[in-house]
Design a protein around this motif. Structure first.
Motif, PDB file in Angstrom:
ATOM      1  N   ASN A   1       0.842  -1.198   0.000  1.00 23.53           N
ATOM      2  CA  ASN A   1       0.000   0.000   0.000  1.00 23.53           C
ATOM      3  C   ASN A   1       0.875   1.245   0.000  1.00 23.53           C
ATOM      4  OD1 ASN A   1      -2.398  -1.524   0.127  1.00 23.53           O
ATOM      5  ND2 ASN A   1      -2.233  -1.695   2.355  1.00 23.53           N
ATOM      6  N   GLY A   2       0.798   1.987  -1.084  1.00 22.67           N
ATOM      7  CA  GLY A   2       1.586   3.204  -1.199  1.00 22.67           C
ATOM      8  C   GLY A   2       2.939   3.009  -1.837  1.00 22.67           C
ATOM      9  N   GLY A   3       3.246   1.782  -2.223  1.00 22.25           N
ATOM     10  CA  GLY A   3       4.537   1.504  -2.850  1.00 22.25           C
ATOM     11  C   GLY A   3       4.386   0.625  -4.075  1.00 22.25           C
ATOM     12  N   GLU A   4       4.179  -0.675  -3.844  1.00 20.91           N
ATOM     13  CA  GLU A   4       4.009  -1.594  -4.976  1.00 20.91           C
ATOM     14  C   GLU A   4       2.833  -1.182  -5.846  1.00 20.91           C
ATOM     15  OE1 GLU A   4       5.735  -5.537  -2.581  1.00 20.91           O
ATOM     16  OE2 GLU A   4       3.607  -5.386  -3.105  1.00 20.91           O
ATOM     17  N   ASP A   5       1.729  -0.732  -5.211  1.00 21.14           N
ATOM     18  CA  ASP A   5       0.561  -0.343  -6.013  1.00 21.14           C
ATOM     19  C   ASP A   5       0.848   0.892  -6.867  1.00 21.14           C
ATOM     20  OD1 ASP A   5       0.691   1.417  -3.872  1.00 21.14           O
ATOM     21  OD2 ASP A   5      -1.387   1.112  -3.221  1.00 21.14           O
ATOM     22  N   VAL A   6       1.730   1.773  -6.375  1.00 18.83           N
ATOM     23  CA  VAL A   6       2.108   2.955  -7.154  1.00 18.83           C
ATOM     24  C   VAL A   6       2.919   2.544  -8.386  1.00 18.83           C
ATOM     25  CG1 VAL A   6       3.461   5.086  -7.109  1.00 18.83           C
ATOM     26  CG2 VAL A   6       2.032   4.472  -5.137  1.00 18.83           C
ATOM     27  N   VAL A   7       3.851   1.611  -8.194  1.00 17.26           N
ATOM     28  CA  VAL A   7       4.661   1.123  -9.314  1.00 17.26           C
ATOM     29  C   VAL A   7       3.790   0.355 -10.302  1.00 17.26           C
ATOM     30  CG1 VAL A   7       6.595  -0.354  -9.971  1.00 17.26           C
ATOM     31  CG2 VAL A   7       6.745   1.041  -7.907  1.00 17.26           C
ATOM     32  N   LEU A   8       2.877  -0.472  -9.801  1.00 24.38           N
ATOM     33  CA  LEU A   8       1.998  -1.239 -10.686  1.00 24.38           C
ATOM     34  C   LEU A   8       1.079  -0.322 -11.495  1.00 24.38           C
ATOM     35  CD1 LEU A   8       1.071  -4.188  -8.296  1.00 24.38           C
ATOM     36  CD2 LEU A   8       2.456  -4.333 -10.367  1.00 24.38           C
ATOM     37  N   ALA A   9       0.618   0.773 -10.873  1.00 27.59           N
ATOM     38  CA  ALA A   9      -0.211   1.736 -11.599  1.00 27.59           C
ATOM     39  C   ALA A   9       0.583   2.395 -12.722  1.00 27.59           C
ATOM     40  CB  ALA A   9      -0.755   2.783 -10.632  1.00 27.59           C
ATOM     41  N   ALA A  10       1.849   2.721 -12.449  1.00 24.44           N
ATOM     42  CA  ALA A  10       2.703   3.312 -13.479  1.00 24.44           C
ATOM     43  C   ALA A  10       2.969   2.319 -14.593  1.00 24.44           C
ATOM     44  CB  ALA A  10       4.014   3.788 -12.858  1.00 24.44           C
ATOM     45  N   LEU A  11       3.082   1.042 -14.247  1.00 22.70           N
ATOM     46  CA  LEU A  11       3.256   0.008 -15.266  1.00 22.70           C
ATOM     47  C   LEU A  11       2.011  -0.100 -16.128  1.00 22.70           C
ATOM     48  CD1 LEU A  11       4.985  -2.410 -16.355  1.00 22.70           C
ATOM     49  CD2 LEU A  11       3.785  -3.832 -14.660  1.00 22.70           C
ATOM     50  N   SER A  12       0.847  -0.070 -15.497  1.00 25.34           N
ATOM     51  CA  SER A  12      -0.418  -0.185 -16.224  1.00 25.34           C
ATOM     52  C   SER A  12      -0.647   0.991 -17.161  1.00 25.34           C
ATOM     53  CB  SER A  12      -1.570  -0.286 -15.220  1.00 25.34           C
ATOM     54  OG  SER A  12      -2.815  -0.349 -15.871  1.00 25.34           O
ATOM     55  N   SER A  13      -0.226   2.197 -16.747  1.00 21.51           N
ATOM     56  CA  SER A  13      -0.431   3.398 -17.553  1.00 21.51           C
ATOM     57  C   SER A  13       0.607   3.556 -18.654  1.00 21.51           C
ATOM     58  CB  SER A  13      -0.411   4.636 -16.655  1.00 21.51           C
ATOM     59  OG  SER A  13       0.902   4.867 -16.151  1.00 21.51           O
ATOM     60  N   GLY A  14       1.665   2.734 -18.623  1.00 19.12           N
ATOM     61  CA  GLY A  14       2.716   2.829 -19.623  1.00 19.12           C
ATOM     62  C   GLY A  14       3.846   3.751 -19.223  1.00 19.12           C
ATOM     63  N   GLU A  15       3.753   4.361 -18.015  1.00 18.32           N
ATOM     64  CA  GLU A  15       4.832   5.228 -17.568  1.00 18.32           C
ATOM     65  C   GLU A  15       6.103   4.431 -17.307  1.00 18.32           C
ATOM     66  OE1 GLU A  15       5.786   8.447 -13.989  1.00 18.32           O
ATOM     67  OE2 GLU A  15       3.784   7.587 -14.192  1.00 18.32           O
ATOM     68  N   ILE A  16       5.925   3.177 -16.865  1.00 17.81           N
ATOM     69  CA  ILE A  16       7.029   2.240 -16.713  1.00 17.81           C
ATOM     70  C   ILE A  16       6.816   1.123 -17.723  1.00 17.81           C
ATOM     71  CG2 ILE A  16       8.121   0.540 -15.191  1.00 17.81           C
ATOM     72  CD1 ILE A  16       7.342   2.274 -12.829  1.00 17.81           C
ATOM     73  N   ASP A  17       7.860   0.751 -18.439  1.00 14.82           N
ATOM     74  CA  ASP A  17       7.731  -0.254 -19.490  1.00 14.82           C
ATOM     75  C   ASP A  17       7.694  -1.675 -18.945  1.00 14.82           C
ATOM     76  OD1 ASP A  17       7.715   1.654 -21.513  1.00 14.82           O
ATOM     77  OD2 ASP A  17       9.900   1.656 -21.674  1.00 14.82           O
ATOM     78  N   ASP A  18       8.503  -1.963 -17.939  1.00 10.40           N
ATOM     79  CA  ASP A  18       8.682  -3.355 -17.537  1.00 10.40           C
ATOM     80  C   ASP A  18       9.226  -3.403 -16.114  1.00 10.40           C
ATOM     81  OD1 ASP A  18       8.933  -6.096 -17.551  1.00 10.40           O
ATOM     82  OD2 ASP A  18      10.477  -6.189 -19.094  1.00 10.40           O
ATOM     83  N   ILE A  19       8.680  -4.288 -15.298  1.00  9.43           N
ATOM     84  CA  ILE A  19       9.257  -4.513 -13.970  1.00  9.43           C
ATOM     85  C   ILE A  19       9.612  -5.984 -13.773  1.00  9.43           C
ATOM     86  CG2 ILE A  19       7.966  -2.577 -12.984  1.00  9.43           C
ATOM     87  CD1 ILE A  19       6.252  -4.656 -11.479  1.00  9.43           C
TER      88      ILE A  19
END
Length: 385
Positions: free
Chosen positions: A193-211
């Motif tokens: 909460n407040g960490g992994e979900d933030v990264v996953l949201a960025a992945l879903s939006s395309g802001e992050i390409d790959d984790i």
């Protein structure tokens, strides 16, 4: 004390080749009831980076993971300069041991969260040590690509501004290191909460390409506050590495996290069980406590063997007597300290894991065989409990 560094270095890591491996050490932070994260990265180009340094406490019982574990490992590997040091966040069990590292080792770049809300005396001493060291001070944020050499790519996935004033864990610097086809993901104490979900949201939006990563450094020492199902599915590792102290009072790693990881068929290696261990890569595969291309557990080679590995009650050393009936067997830990030396005969010697200080600690060991009239040979094995 360094008992036999040249042999350990040449056999384990540093024989020069055209394509040297990537090697990541996960350093055991175990002492009393302390825990923490501490890692050493050696790039294929021969550069060295420390990620976190474990706990430092001046209260009884005193402990300094940087002085007692990180620096001795660097010394045994003959590392005299660190290109960079990452303090993932300001908690004492991550940056406390880095104070001694900065006080005793020249460092090129200090990567810090830039926590703006004040901090503990440990964090203040850590920042003072960076300043006195003279290292360049860098505050990474998502989207940054760190220059750790031309052979690897190091992407910062987290944090983003503004940092949460209520959670140092969720300010953790999260790094994805890629070498050819292989990736490692270092997560600090990032929580769901407040960490992994933030990264996953960025992945879903395309802001992050790959984790995705072949090796996941499990967040927050395996606490139930981290490593949710969605996170594991997105990272999809083959190996989960857990840095945690064996005597920690928090019950880390928590059973539900271990079961969640095992449920996906992911191999788990833990410092509280396996001691200090390393994972290497040639850019195509990953190898636990072994160097490419052998991979897997150490195997008998050229008539020399140590078994079982891991050893839990005893270790057997065997050799082909055609090389000589008598053999001097020396055993070294990852710090290069000799914990056993014995002259044996008949092709087999059994060690009860006893040392001058008690039983051998869990971790990786090098057994050096020197047969009568022959050349030395090194075989690696692990001790577990």
């Amino acid at each position: 004390m360094r008992a036999f560094p040249a042999l350990l270095i040449s056999a384990l890591l540093f024989t020069a080749t055209a394509d040297e491996p990537l090697v990541v050490f996960f350093i055991d932070p175990t002492a009393y009831d302390y825990s923490g994260d501490a890692m050493l990265v050696r790039t294929p180009g021969g550069r060295h980076f420390v990620i976190d340094g474990g706990m430092r406490s001046t209260y009884f019982p005193t402990w300094d993971c940087g002085a007692q574990r990180v620096l001795p490992l660097l010394d045994s590997l003959e590392v005299t300069y660190l290109e960079g040091v990452v303090g993932t966040h300001q908690d004492a069990d991550h940056i406390g041991g880095l104070i001694s590292v900065y006080e005793n080792m020249p460092v090129g770049t200090a990567y810090d969260t830039g926590w703006p809300y004040g901090g503990t005396w440990t964090y203040e001493e850590y920042l003072e040590a960076i300043m006195e060291n003279g290292a360049d001070y860098v505050i990474p944020r998502r989207g940054d690509v760190l220059d750790w050499g031309p052979d690897i790519t190091v992407e910062v996935l987290h944090p983003v501004e503004p940092l949460s004033p209520s959670s140092t864990n969720n300010s953790s610097i999260v790094i994805r290191l890629t070498y050819d086809e292989v990736s490692f993901l270092f997560t600090g104490d990032l929580e769901t909460n407040g960490g992994e979900d933030v990264v996953l949201a960025a992945l879903s939006s395309g802001e992050i390409d790959d984790i995705s990563a072949d090796v996941l450094k499990v967040g927050h020492h395996g606490s139930f506050t981290s490593t949710c199902t969605q996170w594991l599915a997105a990272v999809d590792p083959s190996i989960a590495a857990i840095c945690v102290g064996a005597g920690n009072p928090y019950g880390h790693p928590h059973d539900e996290v271990v079961q969640r990881i095992q449920g996906r068929g992911i191999d788990i290696y833990r410092t509280d069980i396996h001691g200090t261990f390393y994972i290497s890569s040639d850019g195509q595969g990953v190898y636990y406590n072994a160097m490419p291309p052998e991979g897997g557990d150490p195997q008998p080679v050229d008539g020399f063997a140590v078994y079982p590995s891991p050893a839990t009650a005893q270790a057997n050393f065997s050799w082909d007597t055609d090389r000589g009936d008598e053999c001097v067997i020396s055993v070294y830990n990852l710090n290069g300290e000799r914990v056993l030396e014995v002259r044996a005969s008949g092709g087999l010697h059994t060690w009860d894991l006893g040392t001058e200080g008690g039983l051998a600690s869990p971790g990786l060991y090098a057994a050096v065989f020197l047969p009568e009239g022959g050349e030395p040979y090194t075989e690696y094995f692990t001790v577990s409990r």
